[in-house]
Design a protein around this motif. Structure first.
Motif, PDB file in Angstrom:
ATOM      1  N   MET A  65      -4.598  11.112  -4.714  1.00 53.14           N
ATOM      2  CA  MET A  65      -5.210  11.542  -3.482  1.00 53.14           C
ATOM      3  C   MET A  65      -4.525  12.776  -2.933  1.00 53.14           C
ATOM      4  N   ASP A  66      -3.219  12.819  -3.051  1.00 55.28           N
ATOM      5  CA  ASP A  66      -2.484  13.941  -2.475  1.00 55.28           C
ATOM      6  C   ASP A  66      -2.859  15.261  -3.117  1.00 55.28           C
ATOM      7  N   ASP A  67      -3.215  15.240  -4.414  1.00 57.82           N
ATOM      8  CA  ASP A  67      -3.573  16.469  -5.118  1.00 57.82           C
ATOM      9  C   ASP A  67      -4.894  17.046  -4.623  1.00 57.82           C
ATOM     10  N   ASN A  68      -5.796  16.201  -4.212  1.00 56.32           N
ATOM     11  CA  ASN A  68      -7.128  16.641  -3.776  1.00 56.32           C
ATOM     12  C   ASN A  68      -7.334  16.417  -2.288  1.00 56.32           C
ATOM     13  N   ARG A  69      -6.296  16.605  -1.509  1.00 55.07           N
ATOM     14  CA  ARG A  69      -6.367  16.332  -0.071  1.00 55.07           C
ATOM     15  C   ARG A  69      -7.423  17.183   0.630  1.00 55.07           C
ATOM     16  N   ALA A  70      -7.624  18.422   0.156  1.00 60.55           N
ATOM     17  CA  ALA A  70      -8.592  19.308   0.808  1.00 60.55           C
ATOM     18  C   ALA A  70     -10.021  18.776   0.649  1.00 60.55           C
ATOM     19  N   GLN A  71     -10.301  18.163  -0.512  1.00 59.50           N
ATOM     20  CA  GLN A  71     -11.658  17.680  -0.769  1.00 59.50           C
ATOM     21  C   GLN A  71     -11.828  16.220  -0.353  1.00 59.50           C
ATOM     22  N   VAL A  72     -10.864  15.408  -0.730  1.00 57.48           N
ATOM     23  CA  VAL A  72     -10.959  13.975  -0.444  1.00 57.48           C
ATOM     24  C   VAL A  72      -9.632  13.543   0.154  1.00 57.48           C
ATOM     25  N   GLY A  73      -9.520  13.593   1.443  1.00 58.99           N
ATOM     26  CA  GLY A  73      -8.300  13.187   2.116  1.00 58.99           C
ATOM     27  C   GLY A  73      -8.354  11.730   2.515  1.00 58.99           C
ATOM     28  N   VAL A  74      -7.252  11.245   3.031  1.00 58.68           N
ATOM     29  CA  VAL A  74      -7.187   9.851   3.446  1.00 58.68           C
ATOM     30  C   VAL A  74      -7.965   9.636   4.732  1.00 58.68           C
ATOM     31  N   GLU A  75      -7.830  10.559   5.660  1.00 57.90           N
ATOM     32  CA  GLU A  75      -8.487  10.384   6.951  1.00 57.90           C
ATOM     33  C   GLU A  75     -10.008  10.295   6.837  1.00 57.90           C
ATOM     34  N   PRO A  76     -10.682  11.189   6.050  1.00 54.96           N
ATOM     35  CA  PRO A  76     -12.139  11.042   5.921  1.00 54.96           C
ATOM     36  C   PRO A  76     -12.548   9.709   5.286  1.00 54.96           C
ATOM     37  N   ILE A  77     -11.769   9.243   4.328  1.00 59.33           N
ATOM     38  CA  ILE A  77     -12.099   7.965   3.679  1.00 59.33           C
ATOM     39  C   ILE A  77     -11.961   6.818   4.676  1.00 59.33           C
ATOM     40  N   ALA A 109     -15.149  -3.451   6.661  1.00 55.82           N
ATOM     41  CA  ALA A 109     -13.741  -3.385   6.261  1.00 55.82           C
ATOM     42  C   ALA A 109     -12.981  -2.527   7.262  1.00 55.82           C
ATOM     43  N   LYS A 110     -12.170  -3.164   8.058  1.00 58.66           N
ATOM     44  CA  LYS A 110     -11.381  -2.444   9.055  1.00 58.66           C
ATOM     45  C   LYS A 110     -10.008  -2.150   8.469  1.00 58.66           C
ATOM     46  N   ILE A 111      -9.753  -0.890   8.151  1.00 59.81           N
ATOM     47  CA  ILE A 111      -8.493  -0.474   7.553  1.00 59.81           C
ATOM     48  C   ILE A 111      -7.866   0.588   8.440  1.00 59.81           C
ATOM     49  N   ALA A 112      -6.613   0.367   8.816  1.00 62.83           N
ATOM     50  CA  ALA A 112      -5.910   1.331   9.644  1.00 62.83           C
ATOM     51  C   ALA A 112      -5.372   2.455   8.767  1.00 62.83           C
ATOM     52  N   LEU A 113      -5.269   3.632   9.323  1.00 63.27           N
ATOM     53  CA  LEU A 113      -4.755   4.786   8.598  1.00 63.27           C
ATOM     54  C   LEU A 113      -3.294   4.563   8.198  1.00 63.27           C
ATOM     55  N   SER A 114      -2.572   3.854   9.005  1.00 64.36           N
ATOM     56  CA  SER A 114      -1.157   3.606   8.704  1.00 64.36           C
ATOM     57  C   SER A 114      -0.974   2.728   7.464  1.00 64.36           C
ATOM     58  N   THR A 115      -2.018   1.983   7.073  1.00 59.62           N
ATOM     59  CA  THR A 115      -1.933   1.132   5.893  1.00 59.62           C
ATOM     60  C   THR A 115      -1.664   1.961   4.644  1.00 59.62           C
ATOM     61  N   TYR A 116      -2.360   3.082   4.501  1.00 62.42           N
ATOM     62  CA  TYR A 116      -2.153   3.958   3.348  1.00 62.42           C
ATOM     63  C   TYR A 116      -0.733   4.502   3.336  1.00 62.42           C
ATOM     64  N   TYR A 117      -0.284   5.000   4.454  1.00 64.90           N
ATOM     65  CA  TYR A 117       1.055   5.596   4.502  1.00 64.90           C
ATOM     66  C   TYR A 117       2.147   4.537   4.324  1.00 64.90           C
ATOM     67  N   ALA A 118       1.922   3.330   4.807  1.00 63.88           N
ATOM     68  CA  ALA A 118       2.884   2.243   4.593  1.00 63.88           C
ATOM     69  C   ALA A 118       2.962   1.889   3.115  1.00 63.88           C
ATOM     70  N   HIS A 119       1.804   1.850   2.453  1.00 65.34           N
ATOM     71  CA  HIS A 119       1.770   1.556   1.020  1.00 65.34           C
ATOM     72  C   HIS A 119       2.464   2.653   0.223  1.00 65.34           C
ATOM     73  N   LYS A 120       2.238   3.884   0.617  1.00 65.31           N
ATOM     74  CA  LYS A 120       2.810   5.024  -0.095  1.00 65.31           C
ATOM     75  C   LYS A 120       4.334   5.071   0.038  1.00 65.31           C
ATOM     76  N   SER A 121       4.857   4.677   1.182  1.00 69.34           N
ATOM     77  CA  SER A 121       6.304   4.748   1.406  1.00 69.34           C
ATOM     78  C   SER A 121       7.031   3.466   1.003  1.00 69.34           C
ATOM     79  N   ARG A 122       6.301   2.424   0.664  1.00 68.71           N
ATOM     80  CA  ARG A 122       6.900   1.138   0.302  1.00 68.71           C
ATOM     81  C   ARG A 122       7.633   1.264  -1.034  1.00 68.71           C
ATOM     82  N   PRO A 123       8.828   0.696  -1.168  1.00 68.00           N
ATOM     83  CA  PRO A 123       9.532   0.739  -2.452  1.00 68.00           C
ATOM     84  C   PRO A 123       8.830  -0.150  -3.482  1.00 68.00           C
ATOM     85  N   GLU A 124       9.080   0.134  -4.736  1.00 72.42           N
ATOM     86  CA  GLU A 124       8.456  -0.620  -5.813  1.00 72.42           C
ATOM     87  C   GLU A 124       8.994  -2.055  -5.826  1.00 72.42           C
ATOM     88  N   SER A 125       8.141  -3.011  -6.160  1.00 72.18           N
ATOM     89  CA  SER A 125       8.533  -4.418  -6.128  1.00 72.18           C
ATOM     90  C   SER A 125       9.483  -4.747  -7.285  1.00 72.18           C
TER      91      SER A 125
END
Length: 150
Positions: free
Chosen positions: A1-13, A22-38
């Motif tokens: 997603m980060d590579d194509n942010r201009a065309q398909v960003g997180v906020e528009p999705i 489906a109610k998804i908060a914007l912070s969910t994506y950023y929390a997932h992205k910053s979460r350490p690997e299990s």
């Protein structure tokens, strides 16, 4: 997603998903992205590297059973369950050599070698014991030495 942010960003999705049930908060994506690997994914990566090494060292022949035995014999990854080896092999595309399947011991005769159909495929009878159909090479039915045929 980060590579194509201009065309398909997180906020528009997220905005499009907000119009659905489906109610998804914007912070969910950023929390997932910053979460350490299990711990499981870290261990899976370590086991997969070991499985790949063992598989390649043995001419790409070993299946799940032999890989499981070998990885536990080495002990570098601790005890590994066989189902884990099977799951990681499937995910990594590792397939061992399979034994040749047994060929059937019998095969059908050619159509011209088959005997004539004596009952004309008419299996309707008017009374009991009017028609018996059996393969006498397999059937051992004896009724006082008398076989009833039409």
């Amino acid at each position: 997603m980060d590579d194509n942010r201009a065309q398909v960003g997180v906020e528009p999705i997220i905005r499009v998903l907000a119009t659905t049930s489906a109610k998804i908060a914007l912070s969910t994506y950023y929390a997932h992205k910053s979460r350490p690997e299990s711990a499981r994914s870290l261990r899976d990566r370590k086991i997969t590297r070991a499985l790949r090494r063992i598989f390649d060292d043995n001419y790409s022949c070993y299946g799940a059973r032999k890989l499981w035995a070998e990885i536990n014999r080495e002990g570098a990854c601790g005890h590994v369950a066989r189902c884990t080896v099977e799951r990681l092999m499937a995910a990594d595309g590792l397939v061992g050599i399979r034994r040749r399947q047994k060929r059937p011991s019998t095969r059908s005769a050619d159509a011209e070698q088959c005997p004539v159909d004596l009952v004309d495929r008419d299996f309707c009878v008017t009374a009991p014991d009017m028609l018996w159909v059996a393969d006498i090479t397999y059937s051992q039915v004896l009724l006082s030495g008398v076989f009833a045929f039409r």
